[in-house]
Design an enzyme around this catalytic site. Structure first.
Site, short mmCIF file in Angstrom:
data_model
loop_
_atom_site.label_atom_id
_atom_site.label_comp_id
_atom_site.label_asym_id
_atom_site.label_seq_id
_atom_site.Cartn_x
_atom_site.Cartn_y
_atom_site.Cartn_z
N TYR A 1 -2.12 90.03 33.95
CA TYR A 1 -2.78 90.69 32.81
C TYR A 1 -3.88 91.62 33.32
CZ TYR A 1 -6.30 91.42 29.25
OH TYR A 1 -7.24 92.01 28.44
N LYS B 1 -4.45 95.98 33.41
CA LYS B 1 -5.62 96.77 32.96
C LYS B 1 -6.07 97.71 34.08
CE LYS B 1 -5.68 95.38 28.83
NZ LYS B 1 -5.22 96.32 27.80
N SER C 1 -10.72 96.23 30.23
CA SER C 1 -11.40 94.94 30.13
C SER C 1 -12.38 94.77 31.28
CB SER C 1 -10.34 93.85 30.18
OG SER C 1 -10.91 92.61 30.47
N ASP D 1 2.79 99.15 15.17
CA ASP D 1 2.65 97.76 15.61
C ASP D 1 4.02 97.10 15.51
OD1 ASP D 1 -0.20 95.76 15.48
OD2 ASP D 1 1.80 94.90 15.74
C1 WQD Z 1 -15.34 82.32 28.08
C2 WQD Z 1 -16.07 81.14 28.71
C3 WQD Z 1 -14.61 79.64 29.89
C4 WQD Z 1 -12.40 78.14 26.46
C5 WQD Z 1 -10.80 86.21 29.04
C6 WQD Z 1 -9.98 87.21 29.80
C7 WQD Z 1 -10.49 88.60 29.55
C8 WQD Z 1 -10.48 88.91 28.07
C9 WQD Z 1 -11.21 87.85 27.31
C10 WQD Z 1 -8.62 89.58 26.67
C11 WQD Z 1 -15.55 80.81 30.11
C12 WQD Z 1 -15.27 78.94 28.73
C13 WQD Z 1 -13.28 78.83 27.26
C14 WQD Z 1 -12.57 76.74 26.28
C15 WQD Z 1 -14.52 76.82 27.70
N1 WQD Z 1 -9.10 88.95 27.66
N2 WQD Z 1 -14.33 78.19 27.87
N3 WQD Z 1 -13.64 76.14 26.90
O1 WQD Z 1 -12.40 83.97 30.46
O2 WQD Z 1 -14.40 85.46 29.94
O3 WQD Z 1 -12.13 86.26 29.46
O4 WQD Z 1 -10.75 86.56 27.65
O5 WQD Z 1 -7.91 89.73 25.93
O6 WQD Z 1 -9.70 89.50 30.22
O7 WQD Z 1 -10.06 86.92 31.17
O8 WQD Z 1 -13.09 84.47 28.05
O9 WQD Z 1 -13.20 83.13 25.99
O10 WQD Z 1 -11.54 82.48 27.77
O11 WQD Z 1 -13.96 82.11 28.20
O12 WQD Z 1 -15.45 76.22 28.27
O13 WQD Z 1 -11.81 76.07 25.60
O14 WQD Z 1 -15.80 79.97 27.92
O15 WQD Z 1 -14.53 78.77 30.99
O16 WQD Z 1 -16.64 80.39 30.86
P1 WQD Z 1 -13.04 84.97 29.59
P2 WQD Z 1 -12.86 83.03 27.43
#
Ligand code: WQD
Length: 344
Positions: A157, A161, A132, A38
């Site tokens: 990103y 993947k 992912s 790491d």
């Molecule tokens: C989940 C839901 C947001 C934050 C992303 C990447 C994916 C993986 C995981 C890895 C969505 C909503 C979020 C906030 C909200 N990456 N939300 N308010 O977008 O599914 O995936 O993270 O390392 O590749 O694309 O995950 O947790 O960002 O969002 O309403 O403050 O929560 O709109 O619907 P997502 P997320």
């Protein structure tokens, strides 16, 4: 001090990170000797002390950039027989990847290609790669199965993947498992390991816990007009310990069959943003200040996994509930707060 000698060695790149650290502990628990590489670009050295508390052992850790082929070859020539590599080390911020795509391509592709070269050069039989659910984009059908079409990536990103999967399929006919993670959340039930987002979290659950602890004013919910059960987006939230165990299951699978293959790792259940908030409020007893705002560009409406293939071939199923995961994430956030106030 330790009983390393008979343990099969598994190198875990990014082993001090969120999913990596939990996987190191699970590997140790089932009798492997995990060895961490790491460069601490998005992780903290004190996580190694936590791993030590959980394993009651000093796990070897090398501070190295996985894209540095010369340094990696030098290290592997000293490690002795390694039977597997789990490759987590990668940049993972969607928004940063849009701002600095060159950084994402250089690091994520460079490190994976180096790992593939090392695997071949040192005859390391097994590789597990972190992919992912982002590769599916707007999925052809739900729950999404591994044979659904991959869609053009919506960020560099996501592109790294997809390209990463392709790099493996093109070069490793055997000996590699690709795991497509859905939404990893939660923390170790001991409260000793968890997620350490750098800066303002982009993901839902760390934003929720930081809001509940008082580090953020309010939580923004991005979009309430989706065609879902309550208008908010639906995702498949998987507990990080279940996810860690999926890597151990993937290694076992590779020991019995060398076939290169890909598996979804989720719970099979979709939960809306509102459901996550309500469940968090129930398990924590905290009321979250919430503002409903416009959709976040790039978000897809719904995605959740069909995990039948992993159940059948890896003999793996998620066991923790959403309640468990949110409770553990909350315990972790609270323990960080205590830690910070003790340090102050
Ligand atoms: C989940 C839901 C947001 C934050 C992303 C990447 C994916 C993986 C995981 C890895 C969505 C909503 C979020 C906030 C909200 N990456 N939300 N308010 O977008 O599914 O995936 O993270 O390392 O590749 O694309 O995950 O947790 O960002 O969002 O309403 O403050 O929560 O709109 O619907 P997502 P997320």
């Amino acid at each position: 001090m330790n009983n390393y000698s008979n343990r099969p060695k598994i190198v875990v790149t990014g082993g001090a990170g969120f999913i990596g650290s939990h996987t190191v502990v699970e590997l140790w628990n089932v009798g492997y000797e995990p060895i961490i590489i790491d460069n601490f670009s998005n992780s903290q050295p004190w996580i190694l002390d936590r791993i030590k508390q959980l394993t009651t052992n000093d796990i070897q850790c090398y501070d190295l950039d996985c894209a540095n082929q010369v340094a990696m070859e030098d290290l592997f020539s000293q490690l002795g027989q390694v039977i597997g590599i789990i490759h987590f080390a990668a940049y993972k911020s969607v928004s940063e990847s849009v701002a600095h795509p060159e950084k994402y391509y250089a690091n994520n592709m460079g490190s994976l290609q180096t790992i593939i070269n090392i695997k071949e050069k040192f005859n390391i039989p097994d590789l597990v790669f972190s992919s992912s659910a982002t590769v599916y984009g707007v999925a052809d059908h739900l729950p999404v199965t591994e044979d659904c079409d991959l869609k053009p990536a919506s960020s560099p990103y996501g592109e790294t993947k997809q390209l990463g999967e392709q790099l493996i399929k093109d070069q490793l006919e055997t000996g590699a498992i690709i795991l497509r993670y859905f939404n990893p959340i939660g923390a170790h039930p001991s409260g000793l390991l968890g997620e350490l987002p750098s800066g303002v979290p982009q993901n839902l659950v760390p934003f929720i816990t930081q809001t509940a602890i008082g580090d953020r004013d309010h939580l923004q919910v991005f979009g309430t007009d989706y065609e879902t059960k309550d208008g908010t987006c639906v995702r498949d939230y998987i507990h990080v310990v279940d996810l860690a165990k999926a890597h151990v299951a993937a290694l076992s699978r590779l020991l019995s069959t060398r076939r290169t293959d890909v598996y979804n790792i989720g719970t099979g259940k979709g939960n809306s943003v509102r459901e996550v908030i309500e469940t968090f409020e129930k398990v924590s007893g905290e009321q979250l200040p919430v503002k409903y705002v416009d959709r976040r560009p790039g978000d897809i409406e719904s995605i959740y996994a069909d995990c039948g293939k992993a159940a059948l071939a890896l003999h793996w199923n998620a066991t923790y509930t959403l309640e468990d995961a949110l409770m553990h994430a909350w315990q972790w956030e609270q323990s960080l707060k205590i830690e910070k106030s003790n340090a102050a």
